[in-house]
Scaffold this motif. Structure first.
Motif, mmCIF file in Angstrom:
data_model
loop_
_atom_site.group_PDB
_atom_site.id
_atom_site.type_symbol
_atom_site.label_atom_id
_atom_site.label_comp_id
_atom_site.label_asym_id
_atom_site.label_seq_id
_atom_site.Cartn_x
_atom_site.Cartn_y
_atom_site.Cartn_z
ATOM 1 N N HIS A 6 0.724 -1.146 0.190
ATOM 2 C CA HIS A 6 0.100 0.054 0.064
ATOM 3 C C HIS A 6 0.920 1.367 0.068
ATOM 4 O O HIS A 6 0.534 2.229 -0.837
ATOM 5 C CB HIS A 6 -0.896 0.250 1.160
ATOM 6 N N LEU A 7 1.739 1.216 0.809
ATOM 7 C CA LEU A 7 2.941 2.517 0.795
ATOM 8 C C LEU A 7 3.430 2.797 -0.650
ATOM 9 O O LEU A 7 3.519 3.993 -0.848
ATOM 10 C CB LEU A 7 3.995 2.120 1.913
ATOM 11 N N LEU A 8 3.881 1.486 -1.248
ATOM 12 C CA LEU A 8 4.400 1.591 -2.538
ATOM 13 C C LEU A 8 3.244 2.454 -3.364
ATOM 14 O O LEU A 8 3.669 3.327 -4.346
ATOM 15 C CB LEU A 8 4.831 0.528 -3.330
ATOM 16 N N VAL A 9 2.019 2.046 -3.311
ATOM 17 C CA VAL A 9 0.957 2.522 -4.330
ATOM 18 C C VAL A 9 1.090 3.990 -4.032
ATOM 19 O O VAL A 9 0.850 4.964 -4.652
ATOM 20 C CB VAL A 9 -0.403 1.705 -4.008
ATOM 21 N N SER A 10 0.891 4.377 -2.637
ATOM 22 C CA SER A 10 0.596 5.849 -2.193
ATOM 23 C C SER A 10 1.800 6.736 -2.816
ATOM 24 O O SER A 10 1.493 7.697 -3.275
ATOM 25 C CB SER A 10 0.431 5.901 -0.796
ATOM 26 N N LEU A 11 3.035 5.923 -2.756
ATOM 27 C CA LEU A 11 4.089 6.907 -3.096
ATOM 28 C C LEU A 11 4.078 7.224 -4.597
ATOM 29 O O LEU A 11 4.191 8.098 -5.208
ATOM 30 C CB LEU A 11 5.424 6.163 -2.946
ATOM 31 N N LEU A 12 3.838 6.110 -5.597
ATOM 32 C CA LEU A 12 3.451 5.895 -6.881
ATOM 33 C C LEU A 12 2.384 7.013 -7.398
ATOM 34 O O LEU A 12 2.688 8.072 -8.173
ATOM 35 C CB LEU A 12 3.169 4.834 -7.571
ATOM 36 N N VAL A 13 1.102 6.906 -6.711
ATOM 37 C CA VAL A 13 0.104 7.719 -7.077
ATOM 38 C C VAL A 13 0.550 9.407 -6.687
ATOM 39 O O VAL A 13 0.195 10.252 -7.556
ATOM 40 C CB VAL A 13 -0.878 7.264 -6.449
ATOM 41 N N ALA A 14 1.038 9.378 -5.566
ATOM 42 C CA ALA A 14 1.281 10.764 -4.955
ATOM 43 C C ALA A 14 2.291 11.459 -5.961
ATOM 44 O O ALA A 14 2.221 12.734 -6.315
ATOM 45 C CB ALA A 14 1.528 11.018 -3.577
ATOM 46 N N SER A 15 3.587 10.693 -6.295
ATOM 47 C CA SER A 15 4.259 11.450 -7.089
ATOM 48 C C SER A 15 3.929 11.640 -8.516
ATOM 49 O O SER A 15 4.291 12.744 -9.028
ATOM 50 C CB SER A 15 5.823 10.503 -7.208
ATOM 51 N N GLY A 16 3.313 10.557 -9.149
ATOM 52 C CA GLY A 16 2.616 10.851 -10.279
ATOM 53 C C GLY A 16 1.767 12.170 -10.312
ATOM 54 O O GLY A 16 1.697 12.653 -11.365
ATOM 55 N N SER A 17 0.725 12.307 -9.426
ATOM 56 C CA SER A 17 -0.277 13.225 -9.209
ATOM 57 C C SER A 17 0.682 14.652 -9.047
ATOM 58 O O SER A 17 0.174 15.738 -10.015
ATOM 59 C CB SER A 17 -0.899 13.225 -8.155
ATOM 60 N N ALA A 18 1.694 14.626 -8.268
ATOM 61 C CA ALA A 18 2.500 15.939 -8.354
ATOM 62 C C ALA A 18 3.360 16.269 -9.613
ATOM 63 O O ALA A 18 2.996 17.499 -10.061
ATOM 64 C CB ALA A 18 3.752 15.831 -7.582
ATOM 65 N N VAL A 19 3.791 15.570 -10.440
ATOM 66 C CA VAL A 19 4.155 15.781 -11.834
ATOM 67 C C VAL A 19 3.218 16.181 -12.689
ATOM 68 O O VAL A 19 3.188 17.249 -13.313
ATOM 69 C CB VAL A 19 5.055 14.548 -12.313
ATOM 70 N N PHE A 20 2.080 15.234 -12.841
ATOM 71 C CA PHE A 20 0.885 15.730 -13.772
ATOM 72 C C PHE A 20 0.598 17.032 -13.396
ATOM 73 O O PHE A 20 0.223 17.851 -14.419
ATOM 74 C CB PHE A 20 -0.017 14.584 -13.514
ATOM 75 N N SER A 21 0.247 17.293 -12.076
ATOM 76 C CA SER A 21 -0.435 18.664 -11.784
ATOM 77 C C SER A 21 0.607 19.775 -12.177
ATOM 78 O O SER A 21 -0.114 20.653 -12.782
ATOM 79 C CB SER A 21 -0.538 18.728 -10.393
ATOM 80 N N LEU A 22 1.914 19.565 -12.047
ATOM 81 C CA LEU A 22 2.640 20.824 -12.388
ATOM 82 C C LEU A 22 2.773 20.725 -13.853
ATOM 83 O O LEU A 22 2.597 22.155 -14.462
ATOM 84 C CB LEU A 22 4.169 20.441 -11.939
ATOM 85 N N LEU A 23 2.730 19.754 -14.552
ATOM 86 C CA LEU A 23 2.746 19.768 -16.152
ATOM 87 C C LEU A 23 1.637 20.555 -16.585
ATOM 88 O O LEU A 23 1.711 21.366 -17.522
ATOM 89 C CB LEU A 23 2.971 18.317 -16.634
ATOM 90 N N ILE A 24 0.630 20.167 -16.075
ATOM 91 C CA ILE A 24 -0.883 21.035 -16.430
ATOM 92 C C ILE A 24 -1.060 22.315 -15.957
ATOM 93 O O ILE A 24 -1.501 23.301 -16.811
ATOM 94 C CB ILE A 24 -1.910 20.021 -16.017
ATOM 95 N N SER A 25 -0.346 22.501 -14.728
ATOM 96 C CA SER A 25 -0.746 23.957 -14.489
ATOM 97 C C SER A 25 0.045 25.082 -14.351
ATOM 98 O O SER A 25 -0.207 26.054 -14.692
ATOM 99 C CB SER A 25 -1.120 23.823 -12.820
ATOM 100 N N ALA A 26 1.583 24.626 -14.573
ATOM 101 C CA ALA A 26 2.363 25.580 -14.901
ATOM 102 C C ALA A 26 2.153 26.322 -16.075
ATOM 103 O O ALA A 26 2.092 27.644 -16.032
ATOM 104 C CB ALA A 26 4.026 25.054 -14.926
ATOM 105 N N PRO A 27 2.010 25.673 -17.183
ATOM 106 C CA PRO A 27 1.623 26.525 -18.517
ATOM 107 C C PRO A 27 0.520 27.490 -18.488
ATOM 108 O O PRO A 27 0.258 28.742 -18.575
ATOM 109 C CB PRO A 27 1.614 25.610 -19.690
ATOM 110 N N ALA A 28 -0.607 26.777 -17.581
ATOM 111 C CA ALA A 28 -1.614 27.649 -17.409
ATOM 112 C C ALA A 28 -1.650 28.868 -16.552
ATOM 113 O O ALA A 28 -2.095 29.866 -17.051
ATOM 114 C CB ALA A 28 -3.011 26.825 -16.916
ATOM 115 N N ALA A 29 -0.980 28.637 -15.590
ATOM 116 C CA ALA A 29 -0.821 29.677 -14.629
ATOM 117 C C ALA A 29 0.090 30.730 -15.265
ATOM 118 O O ALA A 29 -0.201 32.033 -15.060
ATOM 119 C CB ALA A 29 -0.048 29.045 -13.351
ATOM 120 N N TYR A 30 1.104 30.499 -15.857
ATOM 121 C CA TYR A 30 1.987 31.420 -16.691
ATOM 122 C C TYR A 30 0.976 32.109 -17.772
ATOM 123 O O TYR A 30 1.142 33.529 -17.767
ATOM 124 C CB TYR A 30 3.047 30.336 -17.417
ATOM 125 N N ALA A 31 0.281 31.333 -18.452
ATOM 126 C CA ALA A 31 -0.488 32.193 -19.409
ATOM 127 C C ALA A 31 -1.667 33.158 -18.671
ATOM 128 O O ALA A 31 -1.745 34.447 -19.177
ATOM 129 C CB ALA A 31 -1.464 31.107 -20.329
#
Lengths: 312, 290, 409
Positions: B84-109
């Motif tokens: 379960h810990l591994l799953v949490s780490l994967l999901v959380a890291s993935g979500s952090a990266v995904f969120s930044l990829l989507i939100s950085a250009p948008a925030a900049y725009a």
């Protein structure tokens, strides 16, 4: 008669226009992924919740998909209920108390951690622990700490001979205060990290230049730190309000809204209506009221941003 | 700046540097005060560790210091929760990266391009934060069931980003507004397109806010319970927030295992956060104007 | 040449025929037995150990007997209802659904369940109130293999020390609790938090005095509430009961901070694990001597959702019958500190033989009452009113009679 020069400039002009349009397109592409995501994941829920507030949505509606339209009846029912006014006041007190506490303590800690000293990084990360722990764990721990007979807090107060075993979670006069204190505890890391980040973005030179003019300590804070920090402060406060209005699991875990509805807020009432009494239409209506309150703050924030303009 | 004031500034800077170097040697007094702040703030966390080392269901009257230390809670936690810990780490890291990829250009725009309806977008983002999570979860359950995304790490990453993306857009937007327009204009004059400006100029300057946004996207996803519960039906892909409930039933709770799991889950996260916070350094926006 | 060709044709033809016959022979067993279903989905909330394993084993055993595999989804207790609603809305309900007994009528009223009468299942031989809880508008929708209730646990050593015997009437309860209260401990504890657990704990007192959930604004209910208020004012009960769950109360009892507690048999494993703790169980005291102690019925029931897949529904019904067999009821009850719901002497006596500690509970279940028997899907409202009134009275915000009146608004 069009000279070659003016034809050239009009061609250049139209090329600049299409270049401009192409650029505009690229700019839009920056926004498209975010907009698509927000619409896909939030569009339907937002609309559904608004509509549900106007329907008599019961358990049966989940299975049959039918829910008769009742207009404003849900809103009338919840506003005229005996719990509404106290829940409304509690929500107001809970939000103000939590935000003031979290923000001031968070800012103080962030300012302190600007100083350079060994283990600064480690300590700053450990501060995140309250936010990191699962809520079921935090509420269990605090329930034990705040237990009237044997809780650690009362044992400490006993040792310091301060008070006579207050019933933090079992007295109507103290329950809301106790819940606010725990919410402040949980919210401090949020404020510390964001404010610290904002503080780090303030250029050192400003402080040095200020020192030349003799501005140190409190004056440096008032004339350099605070103005530079304002955009970060306003977003932290706004998000803080929006998140605090929604706080649910913490209150449920600590007191369940009791004793005798002393710690009942609009958010916990919304949950009660939906999942304890299965009146989902009324629960949605209550949630929509909360959204309207948050919306008010959001509009204020955006208006202030517009008038402040972009810094240069 | 005149030559005289420049010399004054330089000598002032030199003095400050010297003072800072001296401080570093004797900075332990400040560390001590920092530790005291932490002791007050983290006393409940100490209690968590305390309970994790005691037998079975501990109550309010647990002794201050665990006198009879047992490791059964930890043994159980390690045995049951590693996956379960591994799953949490994967999901959380993935979500952090995904969120930044989507939100950085948008925030900049939203911060830099002169878009007339920028505020409308920001309002929409804010409204998304106001919706109760259960409403989103219910809608996602139906959608995921049809799309076959239940019990998948990717599905959880997408869902958990509902907290990270709006938050990151708002935070990055607030920080990016503070970047002087002159810097951006300078980049344009040098011929950089909007993407280049973002990547080569704005992002390095926004390092603090990016780390902060990524950090919280990670934390939101890490502590999510609602989507973990709603969007998984088996034990294959189960985050630790849900795995914790294996020790909690309606009537009985094995608190030492719960607390042990919590402690174990916190350790890798804190290490990750220490690592990330190293990047929140001072003066990333400084010097650019010059 | 044509001869050999004809021969080879014949060979291929025969070979093809043989293959076809073989294939249909292999395919036949499935249709021959009539089991078009080879697996069913189950949803339950036995998320923690050892319940998870106990029920997992039971489901797999029954599944093996019926020749099917079980796809089991387990959720934490508090999350079951939201899962059921989500699955109901997206038409993905499981084939076999476990529900907490007071929730069954709610779900049945939505039309989401199949009446068990369709499969020839009746509640004959079961405790009548248990069947009442699983019945909606005259139709049986669920079958409950085991049940539990609450009783009065007491610390044998503490009572001996104080020279008192376990109370049987309310007056005795007050006296005994007072006698047992010292500086280090409280005489009695129950759980009165702001949720259904608080309601659950108050019911035996209300019912034993003649109070009823259809209208709580009656003198009988007020008297029951007055008892609790008196106990609190006597100092025999801690104020913390307003926040304690039954698990908390049990922890306090184990640590020697309480002499008597109102709790259920699920605590027995924890209590027995401590060699120094000597405890015993009696029925909850009644208002007068010789009265019947009426306690609430707990336990989970198994139902068949209306999925439209007739074969799967029939299979799920067979599973329910298997789960409720005499042998399985006794085995479950012994492993989980609960009581079988079949009231035949054969079952009950065999059960008590295997689990002597449960004798008191076996007795109490006979006269126990279901929460939803009278109100059906109007129970949630009444339940909320009850715990609100209890909290109002115990915090001193209103007298018991006023509290009950206020709560009904």
């Amino acid at each position: 008669m069009q000279t070659r020069m003016s034809r050239r400039s009009s061609v250049l002009a139209s090329r600049k226009l299409s270049n401009r349009r192409k650029e505009r397109l690229i700019e839009m592409l920056f926004l498209v992924p975010a907009i698509v995501y927000i619409l896909a994941f939030f569009g339907y829920p937002v609309v559904k919740n608004i509509v549900m507030g106007f329907q008599d949505y019961t358990m049966k509606s989940f299975f049959t998909g039918e829910a008769p339209w009742v207009g404003l009846k849900n809103y009338e029912a919840i506003i005229s209920s005996s719990v509404f006014s106290s829940a409304f006041v509690n929500t107001f007190l809970f939000t103000i108390g939590s935000i003031v506490g979290q923000f001031t303590i968070g800012l103080a800690i962030a300012l302190y951690f600007r100083k350079r000293f060994p283990l600064n990084d480690l300590l700053r990360s450990l501060i995140l622990l309250p936010w990191l722990l699962p809520l079921i764990v935090s509420s269990a721990i605090w329930r034990w700490l705040l237990d009237q007979d044997n809780g650690a807090i009362n044992r400490i107060l006993d040792m310091m001979q301060l008070s006579d075993h207050p019933g933090w979670l079992t007295t109507t006069s103290l329950a809301l205060t106790a819940v606010i204190i725990v919410n402040i505890w949980i919210g401090i890391p949020f404020n510390v990290v964001i404010l610290y980040s904002g503080l780090q973005d303030i250029p050192e030179e400003l402080y040095e230049a200020g020192q030349l003019d003799g501005a140190t300590g409190w004056q440096a804070f008032r004339w350099i730190t605070w103005p530079m920090l304002r955009p970060v402060v306003s977003v932290v406060l706004l998000l803080g309000v929006i998140y605090t209005l929604k706080v649910l699991d913490l209150i449920l875990g600590l007191t369940g809204g009791g004793p005798a509805n002393a710690s009942q807020t609009l958010a916990t009432q919304s949950y009660q209506l939906s999942f304890v009494q299965f009146e989902f239409g009324q629960g949605a209506a209550m949630a929509n009221i909360l959204v309207l309150i948050s919306l008010l703050f959001a509009v204020i924030y955006l208006y202030m941003n517009k008038s402040a303009g972009k810094s240069s | 700046m005149t030559t005289a004031s420049r010399t004054r500034t330089r000598s002032l800077l030199r003095n400050l540097m010297r003072r800072k170097r001296r401080d570093r040697l004797g900075g332990w007094d400040k560390t001590l005060f920092g530790v005291i702040i932490l002791v007050f703030l983290l006393f409940p966390v100490y209690w968590m560790v305390n309970v994790s080392l005691q037998h079975g269901g501990a109550a309010a009257s647990t002794p201050w210091i665990p006198t009879d230390v047992t490791w059964t809670g930890y043994a159980k936690a390690i045995q049951d929760q590693s996956g379960h810990l591994l799953v949490s780490l994967l999901v959380a890291s993935g979500s952090a990266v995904f969120s930044l990829l989507i939100s950085a250009p948008a925030a900049y725009a939203l911060a830099v391009f002169r878009i007339r309806w920028a505020n409308a977008v920001l309002l929409a983002v804010l409204v998304s934060q106001m919706i109760p999570g259960i409403v989103v979860a219910n809608a996602l359950y139906s959608a995921y069931t049809e799309a076959g995304l239940l019990n998948s790490i990717f599905g959880l990453i997408l869902a958990d980003s509902t907290a990270g993306i709006p938050f990151s857009i708002l935070i990055l937007n607030a920080f990016m507004r503070a970047i002087p327009m002159s810097v951006i204009e300078a980049a344009r004059i040098d011929g950089a397109g909007p993407l280049r400006t973002l990547v080569s100029v704005v992002l390095p300057m926004s390092r603090n806010s990016i780390v902060t946004a990524g950090l919280f996207s990670f934390l939101f996803s890490w502590s999510d319970f609602l989507f973990a519960l709603t969007l998984t039906t088996t034990d294959e892909v189960r985050p630790v927030t849900l795995g914790l409930y294996m020790y909690i039933s309606g009537f009985i709770s094995d608190w030492s295992s719960v607390m042990a799991t919590s402690v174990l889950a916190s350790i890798p996260t804190i290490l990750l956060l220490v690592f990330a916070q190293r990047y929140i350094a001072a003066g990333t926006t400084a010097g650019a104007v010059k | 040449m044509t001869e050999t060709l004809r021969a080879s044709h014949a060979w291929t033809a025969t070979a093809a025929m043989a293959l076809a016959v073989a294939a249909s022979a292999l395919a036949m067993p499935a249709t021959a037995i009539g089991a078009e279903v080879d697996s069913i989905r189950v949803l339950d909330y036995y998320n923690d150990s050892p319940d998870r394993e106990i029920y997992g084993e039971l489901l797999n055993t029954c599944g093996a007997e019926l020749g099917i595999t079980i796809n089991r989804e387990v959720v934490p207790g508090s999350a079951l209802m939201s899962k059921v609603l989500q699955q109901g809305a997206s038409r993905t309900l499981p084939d076999l659904l476990m529900l907490d007994n007071p929730e069954l009528q709610q779900i049945a009223s939505t039309g989401a369940l199949v009446p068990l009468g369709k499969f020839g299942i009746t509640g004959e031989g079961f405790q009548s109130q248990v069947i009442a809880a699983s019945t909606y508008e005259g139709e049986l929708y669920g079958l409950q293999p085991i049940t539990n209730t609450i009783a009065l646990f007491y610390n044998v050593d503490m009572l001996e020390e104080a020279g008192v015997t376990p109370p049987t009437t309310w007056a005795e309860l007050r006296e005994t609790a007072k006698a047992l209260t010292t500086d280090d401990r409280y005489g009695l504890a129950f759980a009165a938090p702001a949720n259904y657990e608080g309601t659950w704990q108050f019911l035996p007192f209300m019912w034993s005095n003649g109070g009823d959930e259809t209208n709580i604004d009656t003198p009988e209910t007020a008297e029951a509430l007055q008892l609790w208020v008196d106990l609190l004012n006597d100092g025999s009960v801690s104020r913390s009961v307003l926040n304690w769950t039954q698990a908390d109360v049990n922890d306090q009892f184990r640590q020697g901070n309480i002499a008597m507690m109102v709790n259920g048999p699920w605590q027995i494993p924890l209590l027995s694990s401590d060699a120094d703790l000597h405890y015993d169980v009696v029925a909850i005291p009644t208002p007068e001597a010789g009265g019947t102690s009426v306690a609430p019925l707990g336990g989970e029931t198994w139902a068949v959702p209306n999925t439209g897949n007739e074969a799967a529904e029939a299979m799920a019904a067979k599973m329910i019958q298997c789960i409720n067999s005499d042998q399985n009821q006794i085995s479950l009850a012994v492993q989980r500190q609960t009581v079988p719901t079949k009231m035949s002497d054969a079952v009950q006596e065999e059960f008590v033989k295997q689990a002597p500690k449960m004798k008191t509970f076996s007795e109490m279940v006979k006269s126990a009452r279901a929460r939803t028997a009278k109100l059906g899907n109007d129970w949630p409202k009444a339940a909320t009113e009850i715990y609100t009134a209890v909290q109002l009275a115990l915090t001193g915000k209103a007298s018991p009679a006023d509290a009950l009146k206020q709560a009904q608004q």
